[in-house]
Design an enzyme around this catalytic site. Structure first.
Site, PDB file in Angstrom:
ATOM      1  N   GLY A  45      10.792   8.410 -45.571  1.00 51.15           N
ATOM      2  CA  GLY A  45      11.025   9.622 -45.401  1.00 51.15           C
ATOM      3  C   GLY A  45      10.062  10.441 -46.494  1.00 51.15           C
ATOM      4  O   GLY A  45       9.704   9.898 -47.473  1.00 51.15           O
ATOM      5  N   GLN A  50       8.266  17.031 -52.287  1.00 53.24           N
ATOM      6  CA  GLN A  50       7.261  15.824 -52.453  1.00 53.24           C
ATOM      7  C   GLN A  50       5.991  16.026 -52.417  1.00 53.24           C
ATOM      8  O   GLN A  50       5.071  15.382 -52.828  1.00 53.24           O
ATOM      9  CB  GLN A  50       7.701  14.853 -51.920  1.00 53.24           C
ATOM     10  CG  GLN A  50       9.165  14.283 -52.480  1.00 53.24           C
ATOM     11  CD  GLN A  50       9.492  12.812 -51.568  1.00 53.24           C
ATOM     12  OE1 GLN A  50      10.238  12.881 -50.422  1.00 53.24           O
ATOM     13  NE2 GLN A  50       9.240  11.854 -52.323  1.00 53.24           N
ATOM     14  N   CYS A  98      11.452   5.421 -54.444  1.00 47.10           N
ATOM     15  CA  CYS A  98      10.916   6.961 -53.874  1.00 47.10           C
ATOM     16  C   CYS A  98       9.327   7.083 -54.192  1.00 47.10           C
ATOM     17  O   CYS A  98       8.859   6.626 -55.132  1.00 47.10           O
ATOM     18  CB  CYS A  98      11.652   8.014 -54.778  1.00 47.10           C
ATOM     19  SG  CYS A  98      11.344   9.841 -54.195  1.00 47.10           S
ATOM     20  N   LEU A  99       8.903   7.861 -53.278  1.00 47.31           N
ATOM     21  CA  LEU A  99       7.248   7.797 -53.536  1.00 47.31           C
ATOM     22  C   LEU A  99       7.126   8.736 -54.722  1.00 47.31           C
ATOM     23  O   LEU A  99       5.946   8.731 -55.241  1.00 47.31           O
ATOM     24  CB  LEU A  99       6.778   8.594 -52.067  1.00 47.31           C
ATOM     25  CG  LEU A  99       6.736   7.781 -50.717  1.00 47.31           C
ATOM     26  CD1 LEU A  99       6.509   8.557 -49.728  1.00 47.31           C
ATOM     27  CD2 LEU A  99       6.265   6.225 -50.888  1.00 47.31           C
ATOM     28  N   HIS A 140      18.993  10.525 -49.195  1.00 42.43           N
ATOM     29  CA  HIS A 140      18.110  10.462 -50.244  1.00 42.43           C
ATOM     30  C   HIS A 140      16.993  11.720 -49.961  1.00 42.43           C
ATOM     31  O   HIS A 140      16.566  12.386 -51.047  1.00 42.43           O
ATOM     32  CB  HIS A 140      17.268   9.211 -50.259  1.00 42.43           C
ATOM     33  CG  HIS A 140      16.264   9.183 -51.235  1.00 42.43           C
ATOM     34  ND1 HIS A 140      16.178   8.326 -52.174  1.00 42.43           N
ATOM     35  CD2 HIS A 140      14.911   9.759 -51.119  1.00 42.43           C
ATOM     36  CE1 HIS A 140      14.999   8.461 -52.643  1.00 42.43           C
ATOM     37  NE2 HIS A 140      14.337   9.313 -52.157  1.00 42.43           N
ATOM     38  N   GLU A 141      16.532  12.147 -48.716  1.00 40.31           N
ATOM     39  CA  GLU A 141      15.654  13.055 -48.621  1.00 40.31           C
ATOM     40  C   GLU A 141      16.331  14.620 -48.752  1.00 40.31           C
ATOM     41  O   GLU A 141      15.849  15.240 -49.422  1.00 40.31           O
ATOM     42  CB  GLU A 141      15.444  13.127 -47.212  1.00 40.31           C
ATOM     43  CG  GLU A 141      14.170  11.827 -46.848  1.00 40.31           C
ATOM     44  CD  GLU A 141      13.291  11.549 -47.991  1.00 40.31           C
ATOM     45  OE1 GLU A 141      12.667  12.429 -48.535  1.00 40.31           O
ATOM     46  OE2 GLU A 141      12.945  10.356 -48.390  1.00 40.31           O
ATOM     47  N   HIS A 144      16.396  15.727 -52.432  1.00 42.40           N
ATOM     48  CA  HIS A 144      15.107  16.232 -52.667  1.00 42.40           C
ATOM     49  C   HIS A 144      15.174  17.682 -52.672  1.00 42.40           C
ATOM     50  O   HIS A 144      14.780  18.481 -53.653  1.00 42.40           O
ATOM     51  CB  HIS A 144      13.975  15.558 -51.782  1.00 42.40           C
ATOM     52  CG  HIS A 144      13.254  14.412 -52.315  1.00 42.40           C
ATOM     53  ND1 HIS A 144      12.756  14.354 -53.520  1.00 42.40           N
ATOM     54  CD2 HIS A 144      13.416  13.306 -51.907  1.00 42.40           C
ATOM     55  CE1 HIS A 144      12.531  13.050 -53.810  1.00 42.40           C
ATOM     56  NE2 HIS A 144      12.683  12.437 -52.916  1.00 42.40           N
TER      57      HIS A 144
END
Length: 183
Positions: A45, A50, A98-99, A140-141, A144
């Site tokens: 995701g 991000q 997480c990225l 999670h997304e 953000h």
């Protein structure tokens, strides 16, 4: 085009996100770039913040995880202007990464089912119930878009133990296999 990923400590990860204008002629290219960046970074995701865009937009493709989480088979979404309408009562703890926080993975407790509403790229409103890993990835997304990172949901004692790693990231000391942007 593969975009750089913004790392913990950059302001955009905590910024208020704006509704997406579906008439924006650049939107299809941005969605394409989000998917390309997510795949190049081995993510499942990726949200607008991000990649430096304070927009209510994220993409998901969890199909590769179907052998571990069967419910993710075919779970590929472009999610625009989402809301979570309802949270289930059962909470499940699972490690998340997480990225934007490379090298950090911690257990996070989240509802195992949610009911959501969002727009697709063609402007259609979609309402669906998600469960299991699909619900986790969506939450999670979605976080953000609210300026929330998974580390904000970690138990206080664990968060204390992460302080050193988080400080390094916020100072630009990042070890990632993809392009990044720091403060």
């Amino acid at each position: 085009m593969t975009l750089p990923i913004y790392i913990y400590g950059t302001e955009v990860l905590r910024a208020e996100t704006k509704e997406v204008d579906l008439k924006d002629e650049h939107l299809p290219k941005l969605v394409e770039d989000l998917f390309e960046t997510m795949y190049a970074s081995d993510g499942v995701g990726l949200a607008g913040p991000q990649v430096g865009k304070a927009m209510r937009l994220f993409v998901i493709d969890a199909d590769d995880l179907k052998d571990i989480y069967p419910e993710t088979a075919g779970f590929k979404r472009t999610v625009i202007n989402p809301s979570i309408l309802e949270f289930g009562n059962e909470q499940v703890s699972m490690d998340e990464g997480c990225l934007s926080l490379p090298g950090i993975s911690e257990p996070v407790k989240r509802p195992s089912t949610i009911r959501v509403k969002y727009q697709s790229l063609d402007g259609e409103w979609v309402e669906e119930e998600l469960s299991g890993f699909k619900a986790r990835v969506f939450q999670h997304e979605y976080d953000h878009l609210e300026g929330v990172l998974f580390t904000d949901k970690v138990a206080p004692m664990r968060r204390q133990l992460l302080r050193g790693k988080l400080n390094k990231l916020s100072k630009g000391k990042v070890d990632a296999s993809y392009r990044t942007v720091t403060k």
